[in-house]
Design a protein around this motif. Structure first.
Motif, short mmCIF file in Angstrom:
data_model
loop_
_atom_site.label_atom_id
_atom_site.label_comp_id
_atom_site.label_asym_id
_atom_site.label_seq_id
_atom_site.Cartn_x
_atom_site.Cartn_y
_atom_site.Cartn_z
N VAL A 524 -15.22 -80.09 1.14
CA VAL A 524 -14.00 -80.53 0.46
C VAL A 524 -13.44 -79.34 -0.32
O VAL A 524 -14.15 -78.75 -1.15
N ILE A 525 -12.20 -78.95 -0.03
CA ILE A 525 -11.55 -77.82 -0.68
C ILE A 525 -10.39 -78.35 -1.51
O ILE A 525 -9.43 -78.89 -0.96
N LEU A 526 -10.49 -78.18 -2.82
CA LEU A 526 -9.52 -78.78 -3.73
C LEU A 526 -8.35 -77.86 -4.04
O LEU A 526 -7.50 -78.21 -4.87
N GLY A 527 -8.31 -76.69 -3.39
CA GLY A 527 -7.24 -75.73 -3.65
C GLY A 527 -6.82 -75.02 -2.39
O GLY A 527 -7.08 -75.48 -1.27
N SER A 528 -6.24 -73.86 -2.55
CA SER A 528 -5.68 -73.13 -1.40
C SER A 528 -6.78 -72.45 -0.58
O SER A 528 -7.89 -72.20 -1.07
N THR A 529 -6.43 -72.12 0.65
CA THR A 529 -7.36 -71.43 1.56
C THR A 529 -6.76 -70.10 1.98
O THR A 529 -5.56 -69.88 1.86
N SER A 538 -16.84 -76.08 15.61
CA SER A 538 -17.10 -77.03 16.69
C SER A 538 -17.73 -78.32 16.21
O SER A 538 -18.08 -79.19 17.00
N GLY A 539 -17.93 -78.46 14.89
CA GLY A 539 -18.53 -79.68 14.37
C GLY A 539 -18.31 -79.78 12.87
O GLY A 539 -17.86 -78.84 12.21
N GLY A 540 -18.64 -80.96 12.31
CA GLY A 540 -18.43 -81.18 10.89
C GLY A 540 -16.99 -81.55 10.58
O GLY A 540 -16.13 -81.58 11.47
N VAL A 541 -16.73 -81.83 9.31
CA VAL A 541 -15.40 -82.24 8.87
C VAL A 541 -15.06 -81.51 7.59
O VAL A 541 -15.92 -81.28 6.75
N ALA A 542 -13.80 -81.15 7.45
CA ALA A 542 -13.32 -80.52 6.21
C ALA A 542 -12.11 -81.27 5.69
O ALA A 542 -11.28 -81.75 6.48
N TYR A 543 -12.03 -81.38 4.38
CA TYR A 543 -10.90 -82.03 3.72
C TYR A 543 -10.26 -81.02 2.77
O TYR A 543 -10.95 -80.43 1.93
N VAL A 544 -8.96 -80.82 2.90
CA VAL A 544 -8.27 -79.79 2.12
C VAL A 544 -7.06 -80.40 1.43
O VAL A 544 -6.24 -81.09 2.06
N VAL A 545 -6.95 -80.14 0.12
CA VAL A 545 -5.78 -80.59 -0.64
C VAL A 545 -4.64 -79.59 -0.44
O VAL A 545 -4.83 -78.38 -0.59
N ASP A 546 -3.47 -80.09 -0.09
CA ASP A 546 -2.27 -79.26 0.09
C ASP A 546 -2.52 -78.12 1.09
O ASP A 546 -2.26 -76.95 0.81
N LEU A 547 -3.00 -78.48 2.26
CA LEU A 547 -3.30 -77.48 3.30
C LEU A 547 -2.03 -76.79 3.80
O LEU A 547 -1.03 -77.45 4.11
N ASP A 548 -2.09 -75.48 3.90
CA ASP A 548 -1.02 -74.70 4.54
C ASP A 548 -1.45 -74.50 6.00
O ASP A 548 -2.32 -73.68 6.29
N ILE A 604 -9.59 -81.87 8.63
CA ILE A 604 -9.73 -80.92 9.75
C ILE A 604 -11.00 -81.30 10.51
O ILE A 604 -12.08 -81.37 9.92
N ILE A 605 -10.85 -81.55 11.79
CA ILE A 605 -12.01 -81.95 12.59
C ILE A 605 -11.88 -81.37 14.00
O ILE A 605 -10.80 -81.37 14.59
N PRO A 606 -12.98 -80.83 14.55
CA PRO A 606 -12.94 -80.31 15.93
C PRO A 606 -12.70 -81.42 16.94
O PRO A 606 -13.26 -82.52 16.80
N ARG A 607 -11.91 -81.15 17.95
CA ARG A 607 -11.53 -82.18 18.92
C ARG A 607 -12.74 -82.70 19.71
O ARG A 607 -12.93 -83.91 19.84
N ASP A 608 -13.55 -81.80 20.26
CA ASP A 608 -14.70 -82.24 21.07
C ASP A 608 -15.71 -82.99 20.21
O ASP A 608 -16.31 -83.98 20.66
N TYR A 609 -15.90 -82.53 19.00
CA TYR A 609 -16.84 -83.18 18.07
C TYR A 609 -16.37 -84.60 17.75
O TYR A 609 -17.16 -85.55 17.78
N GLU A 610 -15.08 -84.75 17.49
CA GLU A 610 -14.54 -86.07 17.15
C GLU A 610 -14.71 -87.03 18.32
O GLU A 610 -15.09 -88.20 18.14
N ALA A 611 -14.44 -86.54 19.53
CA ALA A 611 -14.57 -87.40 20.72
C ALA A 611 -16.02 -87.85 20.92
O ALA A 611 -16.27 -89.03 21.22
N MET A 612 -16.96 -86.93 20.76
CA MET A 612 -18.36 -87.29 20.94
C MET A 612 -18.84 -88.23 19.85
O MET A 612 -19.56 -89.20 20.11
N GLU A 613 -18.44 -87.99 18.60
CA GLU A 613 -18.82 -88.88 17.50
C GLU A 613 -18.26 -90.28 17.71
O GLU A 613 -18.92 -91.28 17.38
#
Length: 640
Positions: A524-529, A538-548, A604-613
């Motif tokens: 979880v990223i609460l600021g800018s990247t 290719s796996g895992g999930v990320a959450y970003v506030v105000d993603l550019d 943010i989630i990888p496409r292949d990972y999401e499909a398999m999950e």
């Protein structure tokens, strides 16, 4: 035979049966087998007979946990491979079977990428830090660095010795399984003889040779090969092709296709049943090589292998060979011997001093934590830390893993609070049961290889600056993390959470190349990247506030809003836990205005990972366990 090893064959490239058979054979011979990249299954780590003595740490850090490291007699840092120098690795989705995914802390049916470089090694000084990290993770293990035979490798080897490696492996171009790219094996790299001769000469000229054990690999097959390697300077010898042929390999060169007809280089369960190899076959092969070597030694007048090491004066170039090109070669440079004086060490005699006694762990922490380590009693302590205190907490973590294995201790059994500026690799590889809190800041590699422990970092309470606008931890934080939690009130440097495969991390901003090659966990990223976010993820999930989204690498991932209320609640709870741990003003602001911030959070989630999950969850809804669901989903996708 104690000088013999098997080369690195990854847990995923060859079958479990072949991998285990090699380990059993080498343990019986008092030699060593190498896990290769990919980790090792838990049941084997707990079995002295089936456990590989050498644990490899490669750029992907697959399966590199605290337990994995403490089970090693030797830890090998693979900087490169002779058969494909400068390249990373790629395990196709169809070979990532459920048991491979479990060992590598990833998702079945989703391809895995090993980056070409180690993202925590961009200089000899960085390598010295990694060697020190691993020595703290297992003080009983030797640390070996694998280099490719190439022009200038002698200079690099001299730096590696000064970085305090216990051993160096020189890898030649002629090895590699059929999974290595053919163009690389044919057109890249050099023979191990050239690389080994250069390393021996440079180390002798700098009077460094006696500090390190030299090893070589690259299709050693006979006692004559071993004798040549010893005379050129090696004292340890790795075999790959020979043992595989002894187990039944017929060199079909289809290792990358998962169709090995003899059941060695495949994960296909039907083909694996054809595997007919036994440990005795490898034992016999190694004994015959040793007998061949012994006869050559007798002819040359050597009583011990150590006497033979570096004696290239006993090698002579053939005269007229009948080959016009070969007759024009001059091998004088290859056979040059800088010193003949025996006072200059030509082989290993002087062990490295890693100065472990100077670490904060060795000086204080292990002694303070003894009630928890021996009796499981809670321990609380608060200490001052400075930036010369490197790898803090890692040795304590290794003691937990050595005693309690993968499960470690109950959460927060040991809670150590620090005030000040932490040095490099703060909390590297720490397991379940160990919590490190830091009021101050940390240098590079904080939380490297996090293995179930917890790390909390926040600025001094009296600080007047905004934490979310300032860097509080350095580059390459949480690289290769496999589990645990971390809460960082402030920004992180570049390459944040590269190759994260299981840790849950909350941070308030990251630099360039964040989340590269990630295969699991949540961030979880609460600021800018920074730029190039999620490259190769290719796996895992990320959450970003105000993603550019202009800073996101879209090649393997897609971005969108949170899917459902349950997911939103999970993210809110993580931010709440972050606030409770760090008293973050940024987290407080988001929680106080949750309904306003919720639409601004991107997933943010990888496409292949999401499909398999998605498929795995579908089978779990039918009443299957996670393990059963993974197998069903994999078989449905690949028909195996």
């Amino acid at each position: 035979v104690k000088h013999f090893k098997t080369g690195a064959m990854s847990y995923g490239s060859i079958s479990q049966e072949a991998h285990e058979t090699l380990a059993i054979a080498m343990n019986r011979l008092h030699g060593k087998s190498n896990t290769g990249e990919g980790g090792e299954s838990d049941d084997r780590l707990e079995s002295p007979e089936r456990c590989s003595a050498i644990k490899q740490v490669a750029s992907g850090r697959f399966g590199v946990t605290s337990k994995y490291l403490v089970s090693a007699k030797e830890i090998q840092i693979k900087m490169a491979q002779g058969a494909k120098p400068g390249e990373g690795g790629h395990l196709p989705a169809g070979k990532v079977y459920p048991w491979i995914a479990k060992t590598r802390h990833s998702t079945p049916g989703v391809s895995l990428i090993s980056p070409p470089p180690h993202h925590d090694v961009y200089s000899i000084e960085d390598l010295a830090e990694l060697i020190f990290d691993l020595k703290n993770a297992n003080p009983k293990a030797e640390i070996n660095v694998k280099l490719t035979a190439g022009s200038g490798v002698g200079t690099i080897a001299a730096g590696v010795v000064k970085a305090k490696a216990d051993g160096i492996t020189i890898s030649g171009y002629d090895g590699g399984t059929g999974a290595s790219p053919r163009t690389s094996m044919r057109h890249a790299g050099l023979p191990w003889e050239i690389g080994l001769a250069e390393v021996q000469q440079v180390l002798l000229l700098n009077q460094l040779r006696d500090r390190v054990k030299l090893e070589t690999d690259g299709k050693l097959l006979t006692g004559r090969d071993v004798a040549m390697a010893a005379l050129l300077g090696a004292e340890r010898f790795s075999f790959c092709t020979g043992p595989l042929i002894a187990l039944g390999c017929q060199m079909y060169r289809v290792c990358n296709r998962n169709t090995c007809p003899v059941g060695i280089c495949t994960q296909n369960e039907k083909l694996r049943k054809r595997f007919a190899g036994k440990p005795e076959y490898v034992e016999n092969f190694m004994r015959f090589v040793a007998e061949d070597l012994r006869e050559i030694m007798a002819r040359l007048g050597f009583h011990t292998l150590e006497d033979m090491v570096g004696r290239n004066d006993r090698l002579k170039q053939k005269g007229l060979t009948g080959n016009a090109k070969a007759d024009t070669l001059h091998l004088d440079a290859l056979l040059f011997r800088p010193y003949t004086d025996i006072s200059v060490g030509h082989h290993f005699t002087n062990p490295q001093d890693h100065q472990m006694e100077k670490t904060l762990d060795m000086a204080k922490l292990v002694r303070m934590c003894r009630p928890a380590l021996e009796e499981g009693k809670p321990v609380r302590a608060k200490l001052f830390i400075k930036n010369t205190n490197r790898v803090t907490g890692t040795l304590v973590g290794s003691e937990i893993s050595r005693r309690y294995g993968e499960e470690g201790l109950p959460e927060d059994t040991i809670h150590l609070s620090f005030v000040g500026s932490a040095g490099q690799s703060f909390g590297a590889f720490i397991p379940q049961g160990l919590t490190l809190t830091l009021e101050g800041d940390a240098n590079d590699y904080a939380g490297k290889g996090l293995s179930g422990g917890k790390i909390i970092i926040y600025p001094p309470r009296e600080a007047a600056f905004k934490a979310e606008d300032n860097v509080i931890i350095g580059n390459v934080a949480f690289f290769g993390a496999t589990g645990g939690k971390a809460f960082v009130s402030g920004r992180a440097g570049e390459r944040f959470c590269v190759r994260n495969s299981g840790a849950t991390v909350v941070v308030e901003g990251v630099g360039n190349h964040g989340l590269e090659y990630m295969t699991g966990g949540r961030v979880v990223i609460l600021g800018s990247t920074g730029l190039n976010l999620a490259a190769g993820m290719s796996g895992g999930v990320a959450y970003v506030v105000d993603l550019d989204e202009r800073k996101l690498n879209h090649e393997m991932v897609h971005v969108g809003p949170l899917d459902h209320e349950e997911e939103a609640e999970e993210v809110r709870k993580l931010i709440e836990e972050h606030y409770i741990s760090t008293r973050s003003e940024r987290a407080e602001e988001i929680l106080a205005q949750w309904n306003r911030f919720l639409p601004r959070i991107s997933r943010i989630i990888p496409r292949d990972y999401e499909a398999m999950e998605k498929e795995i969850r579908r089978f779990m809804k039918e009443g299957k366990t996670r393990e059963e669901a993974e197998k069903e989903a994999f078989e449905e996708k690949f028909g195996k």
